[in-house]
Motif scaffolding. Sequence first.
Motif, PDB file in Angstrom:
ATOM      1  N   TRP A  18       0.748  -1.171   0.019  1.00 52.96           N
ATOM      2  CA  TRP A  18       0.052   0.074  -0.055  1.00 52.96           C
ATOM      3  C   TRP A  18       0.803   1.355  -0.096  1.00 52.96           C
ATOM      4  CZ3 TRP A  18      -4.621  -0.912  -1.420  1.00 52.96           C
ATOM      5  CH2 TRP A  18      -5.363  -2.087  -1.186  1.00 52.96           C
ATOM      6  N   SER A  38      -2.711  -1.008  -6.059  1.00 47.02           N
ATOM      7  CA  SER A  38      -4.052  -1.572  -5.417  1.00 47.02           C
ATOM      8  C   SER A  38      -4.693  -2.441  -6.125  1.00 47.02           C
ATOM      9  CB  SER A  38      -4.919  -0.339  -5.083  1.00 47.02           C
ATOM     10  OG  SER A  38      -4.221   0.740  -4.258  1.00 47.02           O
ATOM     11  N   ASN A  41      -2.974  -5.713  -6.048  1.00 49.40           N
ATOM     12  CA  ASN A  41      -2.885  -6.511  -4.584  1.00 49.40           C
ATOM     13  C   ASN A  41      -4.241  -6.944  -4.222  1.00 49.40           C
ATOM     14  OD1 ASN A  41      -1.973  -6.992  -1.914  1.00 49.40           O
ATOM     15  ND2 ASN A  41      -2.817  -4.982  -1.275  1.00 49.40           N
ATOM     16  N   TRP A  42      -5.503  -6.380  -4.855  1.00 49.00           N
ATOM     17  CA  TRP A  42      -6.607  -6.942  -4.305  1.00 49.00           C
ATOM     18  C   TRP A  42      -6.977  -8.091  -5.095  1.00 49.00           C
ATOM     19  CZ3 TRP A  42      -9.143  -6.599  -0.282  1.00 49.00           C
ATOM     20  CH2 TRP A  42      -9.142  -5.551   0.518  1.00 49.00           C
ATOM     21  N   PHE A  46      -7.698 -11.889  -3.755  1.00 55.38           N
ATOM     22  CA  PHE A  46      -8.965 -12.351  -4.133  1.00 55.38           C
ATOM     23  C   PHE A  46      -8.593 -13.829  -4.612  1.00 55.38           C
ATOM     24  CE2 PHE A  46     -11.800 -13.687  -7.598  1.00 55.38           C
ATOM     25  CZ  PHE A  46     -13.016 -13.681  -6.694  1.00 55.38           C
TER      26      PHE A  46
END
Length: 152
Positions: A18, A38, A41-42, A46
């Motif tokens: 982040w 971001s 990363n997500w 997931f």
Amino acid sequence: MVFLFQIFLGIGYLPIPWFYPSEVTTTRIRSKGQAIASFINWMCVFTVVQITPIAIGNIGWRTFIIFAVFNALWVPLVYAFFPETNGLELEDIDHLFDKGGITGGVWSSKGGRTVQHGFHDEQVGLDRKPPEKTFSGNADDEQLEFAAQKTD
């Protein structure tokens, strides 16, 4: 054991995805770079969340060996590709990857420092002087120095 791992991961390495992308991108592309980081990363989170129950159901505890191998593979990647940003000014960040090459000069630079503090100032000819006094953290030293200044 998993909870203990999560505690230390959260304290140590977890915030890096982040903060780091916004540190190493230039001012011009900082918001886009952070948005892309971001998103990646997500998507990785997931993927792990979707795969983990299936993997534990099929191979059990060996799932964590796979995770440990991936974590171990990050060590050389961070060492080779992530430049050190500690103590750099915002203007110095624009010059992090000036050395070029596949690692941006990180591999060949001592301690991953591709830019030294004040590099931008030298390039544009600024002569900024460092502050004369920084807080030492010791209240007694500060009071003694203040008393010495009053007597002068």
